[in-house]
Design a protein around this motif. Sequence first.
Motif, PDB file in Angstrom:
ATOM      1  N   ALA A  55     104.803 113.275  52.465  1.00  0.00           N
ATOM      2  CA  ALA A  55     105.380 111.937  52.286  1.00  0.00           C
ATOM      3  C   ALA A  55     104.967 111.357  50.936  1.00  0.00           C
ATOM      4  O   ALA A  55     105.788 110.770  50.215  1.00  0.00           O
ATOM      5  CB  ALA A  55     104.935 111.016  53.425  1.00  0.00           C
ATOM      6  N   GLU A  56     103.686 111.560  50.558  1.00  0.00           N
ATOM      7  CA  GLU A  56     103.214 111.058  49.269  1.00  0.00           C
ATOM      8  C   GLU A  56     103.977 111.717  48.118  1.00  0.00           C
ATOM      9  O   GLU A  56     104.285 111.085  47.103  1.00  0.00           O
ATOM     10  CB  GLU A  56     101.712 111.327  49.140  1.00  0.00           C
ATOM     11  N   GLY A  57     104.281 113.007  48.294  1.00  0.00           N
ATOM     12  CA  GLY A  57     105.075 113.706  47.279  1.00  0.00           C
ATOM     13  C   GLY A  57     106.450 113.084  47.118  1.00  0.00           C
ATOM     14  O   GLY A  57     106.943 112.923  45.991  1.00  0.00           O
ATOM     15  N   TYR A  58     107.079 112.734  48.223  1.00  0.00           N
ATOM     16  CA  TYR A  58     108.396 112.083  48.150  1.00  0.00           C
ATOM     17  C   TYR A  58     108.294 110.696  47.526  1.00  0.00           C
ATOM     18  O   TYR A  58     109.187 110.263  46.801  1.00  0.00           O
ATOM     19  CB  TYR A  58     109.026 112.005  49.539  1.00  0.00           C
ATOM     20  N   TYR A  59     107.180 109.981  47.764  1.00  0.00           N
ATOM     21  CA  TYR A  59     107.012 108.666  47.139  1.00  0.00           C
ATOM     22  C   TYR A  59     106.875 108.799  45.629  1.00  0.00           C
ATOM     23  O   TYR A  59     107.384 107.970  44.866  1.00  0.00           O
ATOM     24  CB  TYR A  59     105.783 107.959  47.727  1.00  0.00           C
ATOM     25  N   ARG A  60     106.158 109.875  45.184  1.00  0.00           N
ATOM     26  CA  ARG A  60     106.047 110.109  43.738  1.00  0.00           C
ATOM     27  C   ARG A  60     107.418 110.413  43.141  1.00  0.00           C
ATOM     28  O   ARG A  60     107.769 109.939  42.062  1.00  0.00           O
ATOM     29  CB  ARG A  60     105.086 111.271  43.461  1.00  0.00           C
ATOM     30  N   LYS A  61     108.192 111.247  43.854  1.00  0.00           N
ATOM     31  CA  LYS A  61     109.549 111.541  43.393  1.00  0.00           C
ATOM     32  C   LYS A  61     110.385 110.270  43.301  1.00  0.00           C
ATOM     33  O   LYS A  61     111.192 110.103  42.384  1.00  0.00           O
ATOM     34  CB  LYS A  61     110.228 112.527  44.338  1.00  0.00           C
ATOM     35  N   ALA A  62     110.198 109.365  44.273  1.00  0.00           N
ATOM     36  CA  ALA A  62     110.981 108.122  44.282  1.00  0.00           C
ATOM     37  C   ALA A  62     110.671 107.280  43.049  1.00  0.00           C
ATOM     38  O   ALA A  62     111.560 106.678  42.439  1.00  0.00           O
ATOM     39  CB  ALA A  62     110.685 107.329  45.555  1.00  0.00           C
ATOM     40  N   ALA A  66     123.051 109.465  47.388  1.00  0.00           N
ATOM     41  CA  ALA A  66     122.132 110.423  48.013  1.00  0.00           C
ATOM     42  C   ALA A  66     121.037 109.700  48.792  1.00  0.00           C
ATOM     43  O   ALA A  66     120.740 108.524  48.545  1.00  0.00           O
ATOM     44  CB  ALA A  66     121.507 111.311  46.941  1.00  0.00           C
ATOM     45  N   THR A  67     120.457 110.424  49.727  1.00  0.00           N
ATOM     46  CA  THR A  67     119.316 109.884  50.468  1.00  0.00           C
ATOM     47  C   THR A  67     118.150 109.724  49.492  1.00  0.00           C
ATOM     48  O   THR A  67     117.783 110.653  48.789  1.00  0.00           O
ATOM     49  CB  THR A  67     118.903 110.839  51.604  1.00  0.00           C
ATOM     50  N   LYS A  68     117.580 108.513  49.443  1.00  0.00           N
ATOM     51  CA  LYS A  68     116.513 108.236  48.488  1.00  0.00           C
ATOM     52  C   LYS A  68     115.212 108.896  48.927  1.00  0.00           C
ATOM     53  O   LYS A  68     114.916 109.032  50.114  1.00  0.00           O
ATOM     54  CB  LYS A  68     116.312 106.722  48.355  1.00  0.00           C
ATOM     55  N   ASN A  69     114.424 109.305  47.918  1.00  0.00           N
ATOM     56  CA  ASN A  69     113.151 109.961  48.220  1.00  0.00           C
ATOM     57  C   ASN A  69     112.173 109.050  48.954  1.00  0.00           C
ATOM     58  O   ASN A  69     111.405 109.507  49.810  1.00  0.00           O
ATOM     59  CB  ASN A  69     112.514 110.471  46.923  1.00  0.00           C
TER      60      ASN A  69
END
Length: 523
Positions: free
Chosen positions: A340-347, A291-294
Amino acid sequence: MHQNYYFLKQLAPALHQQLAGKTFIEAFSQEKDEIILVFDASVNDENLVDPFFIKATLRSNFACLSFPDSFDRARRNSVNLFTDFQNQKVDFVAVYLNERAIQVSFEDGKKLVFKLFGNRSNLIALNNEGITTQLFNNKLPADKSITDSSLDRNIDQSFEAFVEHNERYEALFPTFGKLVNAFLAEKLQDFNNAKDKWEVIQQTLKKLNAPPYYLTKIELIPTLSLLPTGEIITEYNDPIEALNGFYLAYIRLSGIEKEKAEILRMLRKRLTQTENYLENTFKKLVELEEATKNDEIGNIIMANLHIIPERTERMELFDFYRDQPIVVKLKKDLTAQKNAEGYYRKAKNEKIEFGRLNDSLTAREIEKANLSKHLTQIEAIESLRELRNYIKTNGLDQTKVPATATELFKKVEFMGYTILIGRNAKNNDVLTKQFASKDDLWLHAKDVTGSHVVIKNQPGRNFPTLVIERAAELAAFYSKRKNDSLCPVIYTPKKFVRKPKGLPDGAVVVDKENVLMVEAKGE
């Protein structure tokens, strides 16, 4: 398969030959879950024919008919049953269509029905209108609503129906049972064409509809089979003899055989569950890998900050990792940078989840190896004392081990956190009162009935927002608000949840709460 429809289908004519024209003398019980039916002696070609006995053992863990040559009734502790049938003459015996039930029909139109439904087996009396009037086992109240007509099942079992059901034969032949289904699954895996599969099914039906009957052993337990499987002991051509042979073999099981079979059955079940978990977890890891990474999505958003309008929910951006467009989901109330910060937290949590899954795979691989070792060791044990000692030494006695949270409740693993979900009102109480600690987070859909949901606390860590949201989605899904567009869910540390005396099952009092609005989403 002693209760299999296709065996009963052949047993019924054999019983008809024995009973037609004979008179019902009595039915009595002198042991719990066992009843004896006696039919009179009759004259055949001037020779006296002995009485015919049917012994119906109808325990929840074992139900079987047998036909002893004689039976001496005890003078005490014996009770007469089904007295309305006394002195009535048998008209015919037949099996119900596509059902595991045999009817003994009398000339006055009344019937006695042997309903052979595994742990729900029973003997039922029907009046001449086909309505239930008496049960042998009154602990099965649903049987009171059984009628003569409800027992017949007309099913289209044609090739055309097979094709219409996407070549799923189970819908056409619901009475095959586990052994036949396992047999067919192995046979059909080599065929892709519907006609070829149908031919295999028809050939199997021929075997099921005719002798021989095999007394065999499967996982050390005597089994009556219509197919040559397991460790075959004896073959029979007469269904009455076959059933008698099976019954005697089963009740003569020694202590070592019973206990060994039970522990092996339990271990094989756990091994299958472990193998399924390994397969599913490996698939999940592959999906995460592909999958595409967060963090990649976060980088894509940061590279396109200047072109993302405010309050956008979805936008197509250029994926420079794969050199192609990608549709990115955004929260409209957040700026592009905050998204974007939300996706970094998910990552970050994604990496935790990835590591947890790898650790879980390693642990389950070890468990699989241990289960395989136990199976090999136990199969070689011949002494009951040695078997019990091995079970105790290795902690395999499941009867003395309390149920785990995984066994009692639905369980979801998310971002390294364990989320437990109650199954019903009583189960909710067990979850909240016995399995939730004061620092766990407790959730419930607001103002409606639903499951209690608990997120297990991890010492020294705060509950991540994404974990709380996921648990809230589950609380909404397992509630009466399941179909609402948005559901308010309360959440609070379990220490603020109490259950005063007198409240009904599942009801609690919450002293302090927060509310979160979410969509209902299942597992």
